[in-house]
Design a protein around this motif. Structure first.
Motif, PDB file in Angstrom:
ATOM      1  N   TYR A  87       0.798  -1.099   0.051  1.00  0.00           N
ATOM      2  CA  TYR A  87       0.355   0.081  -0.045  1.00  0.00           C
ATOM      3  C   TYR A  87       0.733   1.192   0.042  1.00  0.00           C
ATOM      4  CZ  TYR A  87       1.226   0.954   4.828  1.00  0.00           C
ATOM      5  OH  TYR A  87       1.591   1.053   6.248  1.00  0.00           O
ATOM      6  N   LYS A  88       2.030   1.183   0.109  1.00  0.00           N
ATOM      7  CA  LYS A  88       2.851   2.319   0.273  1.00  0.00           C
ATOM      8  C   LYS A  88       3.403   2.967  -1.029  1.00  0.00           C
ATOM      9  CE  LYS A  88       4.825   1.907   5.031  1.00  0.00           C
ATOM     10  NZ  LYS A  88       4.462   3.358   5.339  1.00  0.00           N
ATOM     11  N   VAL A  89       3.350   2.172  -1.968  1.00  0.00           N
ATOM     12  CA  VAL A  89       3.598   2.607  -3.392  1.00  0.00           C
ATOM     13  C   VAL A  89       2.539   3.004  -4.150  1.00  0.00           C
ATOM     14  CG1 VAL A  89       5.740   1.076  -3.203  1.00  0.00           C
ATOM     15  CG2 VAL A  89       3.670   0.245  -4.489  1.00  0.00           C
ATOM     16  N   ASP A  90       2.823   3.950  -5.307  1.00  0.00           N
ATOM     17  CA  ASP A  90       1.548   4.431  -6.098  1.00  0.00           C
ATOM     18  C   ASP A  90       1.309   3.424  -6.928  1.00  0.00           C
ATOM     19  OD1 ASP A  90       2.092   7.056  -5.082  1.00  0.00           O
ATOM     20  OD2 ASP A  90       3.542   7.499  -6.433  1.00  0.00           O
ATOM     21  N   LYS A  91      -0.002   3.362  -7.418  1.00  0.00           N
ATOM     22  CA  LYS A  91      -0.442   2.280  -8.126  1.00  0.00           C
ATOM     23  C   LYS A  91       0.324   2.100  -9.690  1.00  0.00           C
ATOM     24  CE  LYS A  91      -5.183   2.576  -6.568  1.00  0.00           C
ATOM     25  NZ  LYS A  91      -6.694   2.857  -6.877  1.00  0.00           N
ATOM     26  N   ASP A  92       0.852   3.238 -10.159  1.00  0.00           N
ATOM     27  CA  ASP A  92       1.522   2.906 -11.220  1.00  0.00           C
ATOM     28  C   ASP A  92       2.984   2.083 -11.151  1.00  0.00           C
ATOM     29  OD1 ASP A  92       2.727   5.199  -9.895  1.00  0.00           O
ATOM     30  OD2 ASP A  92       3.180   6.119 -11.741  1.00  0.00           O
ATOM     31  N   PHE A  93       3.301   1.997  -9.823  1.00  0.00           N
ATOM     32  CA  PHE A  93       4.509   1.235  -9.614  1.00  0.00           C
ATOM     33  C   PHE A  93       4.395  -0.021 -10.169  1.00  0.00           C
ATOM     34  CE2 PHE A  93       6.935  -1.737  -7.131  1.00  0.00           C
ATOM     35  CZ  PHE A  93       8.081  -1.370  -6.961  1.00  0.00           C
ATOM     36  N   PHE A  94       3.379  -0.671 -10.010  1.00  0.00           N
ATOM     37  CA  PHE A  94       3.170  -2.080 -10.531  1.00  0.00           C
ATOM     38  C   PHE A  94       3.106  -2.148 -12.063  1.00  0.00           C
ATOM     39  CE2 PHE A  94       1.208  -1.686  -6.442  1.00  0.00           C
ATOM     40  CZ  PHE A  94       2.002  -2.556  -5.596  1.00  0.00           C
ATOM     41  N   ASN A  95       3.138  -1.126 -12.518  1.00  0.00           N
ATOM     42  CA  ASN A  95       3.277  -1.175 -14.077  1.00  0.00           C
ATOM     43  C   ASN A  95       4.689  -0.369 -14.865  1.00  0.00           C
ATOM     44  OD1 ASN A  95       2.205  -2.233 -16.577  1.00  0.00           O
ATOM     45  ND2 ASN A  95       1.448  -0.165 -17.243  1.00  0.00           N
ATOM     46  N   LEU A 121      -3.799  -5.439  -3.521  1.00  0.00           N
ATOM     47  CA  LEU A 121      -3.674  -6.711  -4.430  1.00  0.00           C
ATOM     48  C   LEU A 121      -4.526  -7.268  -5.253  1.00  0.00           C
ATOM     49  CD1 LEU A 121      -1.244  -8.729  -4.510  1.00  0.00           C
ATOM     50  CD2 LEU A 121      -2.060 -10.063  -2.754  1.00  0.00           C
ATOM     51  N   HIS A 122      -5.802  -7.017  -4.393  1.00  0.00           N
ATOM     52  CA  HIS A 122      -7.160  -7.513  -4.990  1.00  0.00           C
ATOM     53  C   HIS A 122      -7.036  -6.471  -6.158  1.00  0.00           C
ATOM     54  CE1 HIS A 122     -11.395  -7.528  -6.029  1.00  0.00           C
ATOM     55  NE2 HIS A 122     -11.295  -8.985  -5.382  1.00  0.00           N
ATOM     56  N   GLN A 123      -6.930  -5.141  -6.309  1.00  0.00           N
ATOM     57  CA  GLN A 123      -7.147  -4.599  -7.532  1.00  0.00           C
ATOM     58  C   GLN A 123      -5.945  -4.594  -8.573  1.00  0.00           C
ATOM     59  OE1 GLN A 123      -9.510  -2.239  -8.246  1.00  0.00           O
ATOM     60  NE2 GLN A 123      -8.116  -1.371 -10.052  1.00  0.00           N
ATOM     61  N   LEU A 124      -4.910  -4.830  -8.135  1.00  0.00           N
ATOM     62  CA  LEU A 124      -3.676  -5.336  -8.827  1.00  0.00           C
ATOM     63  C   LEU A 124      -4.282  -6.522  -9.720  1.00  0.00           C
ATOM     64  CD1 LEU A 124      -0.866  -5.087 -10.068  1.00  0.00           C
ATOM     65  CD2 LEU A 124       0.000  -6.340  -8.017  1.00  0.00           C
ATOM     66  N   ILE A 125      -4.626  -7.582  -9.016  1.00  0.00           N
ATOM     67  CA  ILE A 125      -5.190  -9.036  -9.829  1.00  0.00           C
ATOM     68  C   ILE A 125      -6.194  -8.533 -10.656  1.00  0.00           C
ATOM     69  CG2 ILE A 125      -6.578 -10.950  -9.470  1.00  0.00           C
ATOM     70  CD1 ILE A 125      -5.074 -11.105  -6.763  1.00  0.00           C
ATOM     71  N   GLN A 126      -7.027  -7.766 -10.424  1.00  0.00           N
ATOM     72  CA  GLN A 126      -8.401  -7.263 -11.190  1.00  0.00           C
ATOM     73  C   GLN A 126      -7.871  -6.580 -12.602  1.00  0.00           C
ATOM     74  OE1 GLN A 126     -11.592  -8.502 -10.698  1.00  0.00           O
ATOM     75  NE2 GLN A 126     -10.143  -9.251  -8.680  1.00  0.00           N
ATOM     76  N   THR A 127      -6.667  -6.035 -12.493  1.00  0.00           N
ATOM     77  CA  THR A 127      -6.199  -5.358 -13.742  1.00  0.00           C
ATOM     78  C   THR A 127      -5.043  -5.857 -14.153  1.00  0.00           C
ATOM     79  OG1 THR A 127      -4.941  -3.845 -12.157  1.00  0.00           O
ATOM     80  CG2 THR A 127      -7.235  -3.173 -12.800  1.00  0.00           C
ATOM     81  N   ILE A 128      -4.583  -7.048 -13.871  1.00  0.00           N
ATOM     82  CA  ILE A 128      -3.431  -7.718 -14.160  1.00  0.00           C
ATOM     83  C   ILE A 128      -3.167  -7.959 -15.762  1.00  0.00           C
ATOM     84  CG2 ILE A 128      -3.874 -10.119 -13.945  1.00  0.00           C
ATOM     85  CD1 ILE A 128      -0.723  -8.436 -12.817  1.00  0.00           C
ATOM     86  N   ASP A 129      -4.300  -8.215 -16.512  1.00  0.00           N
ATOM     87  CA  ASP A 129      -4.429  -8.502 -17.899  1.00  0.00           C
ATOM     88  C   ASP A 129      -3.641  -7.547 -18.442  1.00  0.00           C
ATOM     89  OD1 ASP A 129      -5.675 -10.952 -17.370  1.00  0.00           O
ATOM     90  OD2 ASP A 129      -7.597 -10.098 -18.040  1.00  0.00           O
ATOM     91  N   SER A 130      -3.733  -6.116 -18.170  1.00  0.00           N
ATOM     92  CA  SER A 130      -3.459  -4.877 -18.830  1.00  0.00           C
ATOM     93  C   SER A 130      -2.167  -4.639 -18.536  1.00  0.00           C
ATOM     94  CB  SER A 130      -4.707  -3.824 -18.631  1.00  0.00           C
ATOM     95  OG  SER A 130      -4.437  -3.443 -17.204  1.00  0.00           O
ATOM     96  N   LEU A 131      -1.547  -5.408 -17.553  1.00  0.00           N
ATOM     97  CA  LEU A 131      -0.077  -4.774 -17.174  1.00  0.00           C
ATOM     98  C   LEU A 131       0.821  -5.630 -17.768  1.00  0.00           C
ATOM     99  CD1 LEU A 131      -0.846  -4.471 -13.561  1.00  0.00           C
ATOM    100  CD2 LEU A 131      -1.044  -2.580 -15.277  1.00  0.00           C
ATOM    101  N   ASN A 132       2.137  -5.364 -17.722  1.00  0.00           N
ATOM    102  CA  ASN A 132       3.210  -5.975 -18.224  1.00  0.00           C
ATOM    103  C   ASN A 132       3.972  -6.992 -17.083  1.00  0.00           C
ATOM    104  OD1 ASN A 132       3.440  -4.706 -20.763  1.00  0.00           O
ATOM    105  ND2 ASN A 132       4.201  -3.069 -19.818  1.00  0.00           N
ATOM    106  N   VAL A 133       3.664  -6.570 -15.951  1.00  0.00           N
ATOM    107  CA  VAL A 133       4.027  -7.525 -14.916  1.00  0.00           C
ATOM    108  C   VAL A 133       3.460  -8.887 -14.804  1.00  0.00           C
ATOM    109  CG1 VAL A 133       2.618  -6.666 -12.940  1.00  0.00           C
ATOM    110  CG2 VAL A 133       4.935  -7.464 -12.217  1.00  0.00           C
ATOM    111  N   SER A 134       4.179 -10.127 -14.427  1.00  0.00           N
ATOM    112  CA  SER A 134       3.655 -11.145 -13.957  1.00  0.00           C
ATOM    113  C   SER A 134       3.625 -11.403 -12.614  1.00  0.00           C
ATOM    114  CB  SER A 134       4.443 -12.366 -14.591  1.00  0.00           C
ATOM    115  OG  SER A 134       4.267 -12.524 -15.915  1.00  0.00           O
ATOM    116  N   LEU A 135       2.395 -11.654 -12.007  1.00  0.00           N
ATOM    117  CA  LEU A 135       2.113 -11.588 -10.539  1.00  0.00           C
ATOM    118  C   LEU A 135       2.075 -13.153 -10.112  1.00  0.00           C
ATOM    119  CD1 LEU A 135       1.391 -10.217  -7.859  1.00  0.00           C
ATOM    120  CD2 LEU A 135      -1.057 -10.208  -8.646  1.00  0.00           C
ATOM    121  N   PHE A 136       2.830 -13.592  -8.928  1.00  0.00           N
ATOM    122  CA  PHE A 136       2.993 -14.855  -8.406  1.00  0.00           C
ATOM    123  C   PHE A 136       2.446 -14.575  -6.897  1.00  0.00           C
ATOM    124  CE2 PHE A 136       5.442 -15.135 -11.921  1.00  0.00           C
ATOM    125  CZ  PHE A 136       5.404 -16.386 -12.585  1.00  0.00           C
TER     126      PHE A 136
END
Length: 269
Positions: A87-95, A121-136
């Motif tokens: 939660y400490k990083v901005d949302k765009d960090f994950f892209n 994490l839940h929000q990240l999972i919902q948008t993961i299709d549109s991101l370049n990162v692979s989430l494990f």
């Protein structure tokens, strides 16, 4: 070329998990200049860096800046986190264009439905299709699947095998707890092999270089990135002996002879 090089940007952590080896070294946070020096030294030896050995990378105040540095120098970044500081990083960090993989150890996070990290994490999972990162999403056992199921809903998962692909860029990793290599562990065998020194190297926060990504105390130190060039370290006799030993299925170091983790690479070891 190494498949990956681990760079421990900090050896400090905000948790005290029972399954993790305790840090016996002086707390250290790698500076921006030190990190860039490391990147310059290993450029050409790998394309992928993992920003941990021990420690929680999201504790580092310059983590975003480090990703910028990696991107400008052509490195792909892999992060393993205990999930308590998402939660400490901005949302765009994950892209971020340098971020290739994010692994969240849910056996550490102890999240609940109202937790800020859970919501991120839940929000990240919902948008993961549109991101370049692979989430494990990483689990030690099946007992934590209730949390995972709530995170990935409405996706349904059949828990079988060690790696489960849920959808594009989203995976569940099931693994078992392991013992960190230690000289205090009982002797296992002088025979066997490992990927240490061939597919991977590790650089601790103080600059010590080890062939082993689980060498938390730098017992297998073959040089120091702040006093030796990485190229010269690869000609170090101790490093060569370790690598040549593994090629012959021989463990030349006591730490390797006592290590139980390497047994997964050589069932007959």
């Amino acid at each position: 070329m190494f498949q990956r090089i681990y760079i421990e940007i900090t050896n400090t952590c905000n948790l005290n998990c029972s399954f993790c080896i305790k840090n016996n070294r002086t707390p250290k946070v790698m500076s921006h200049d030190e990190f860039n020096h490391v990147l310059d030294e290993i450029k050409g030896y790998t394309n992928h860096v993992y920003l941990h050995v021990q420690g929680e990378p999201f504790l580092h105040p310059d983590l975003r800046l480090f990703l910028d540095d990696c991107y400008s120098k052509g490195f792909k970044v892999h992060l393993v986190t205990n999930g308590t500081l998402l939660y400490k990083v901005d949302k765009d960090f994950f892209n971020h264009p340098a971020l290739a993989q994010l692994s969240v150890s849910l056996h550490s996070a102890q999240m609940n439905l109202d937790d800020d990290n859970y919501l991120v994490l839940h929000q990240l999972i919902q948008t993961i299709d549109s991101l370049n990162v692979s989430l494990f999403l990483r689990l030690w056992t099946f007992k934590d699947t209730k949390l995972v199921n709530s995170l990935i809903y409405p996706n349904q998962v059949e828990y079988s095998g060690k790696r489960i692909r849920v959808k594009k860029n989203l995976f569940i990793d099931l693994d078992e707890e392991f013992e960190w290599p230690s000289l205090s562990l009982p002797f296992q065998s002088k025979n066997g092999s490992c990927h240490a020194g061939t597919k991977m190297m590790a650089i601790l926060s103080n600059g010590d270089i080890s062939p082993c990504c689980l060498d938390a105390d730098g017992i297998l130190k073959v040089g120091n990135i702040f006093t030796d060039s990485f190229a010269n370290v690869l000609n170090n006799k101790r490093y060569i002996d370790i690598v040549e030993g593994f090629k012959k299925r021989q463990c030349v170091e006591t730490l390797c002879q006592n290590c139980t983790y390497r047994l997964r690479f050589n069932k007959k070891g």
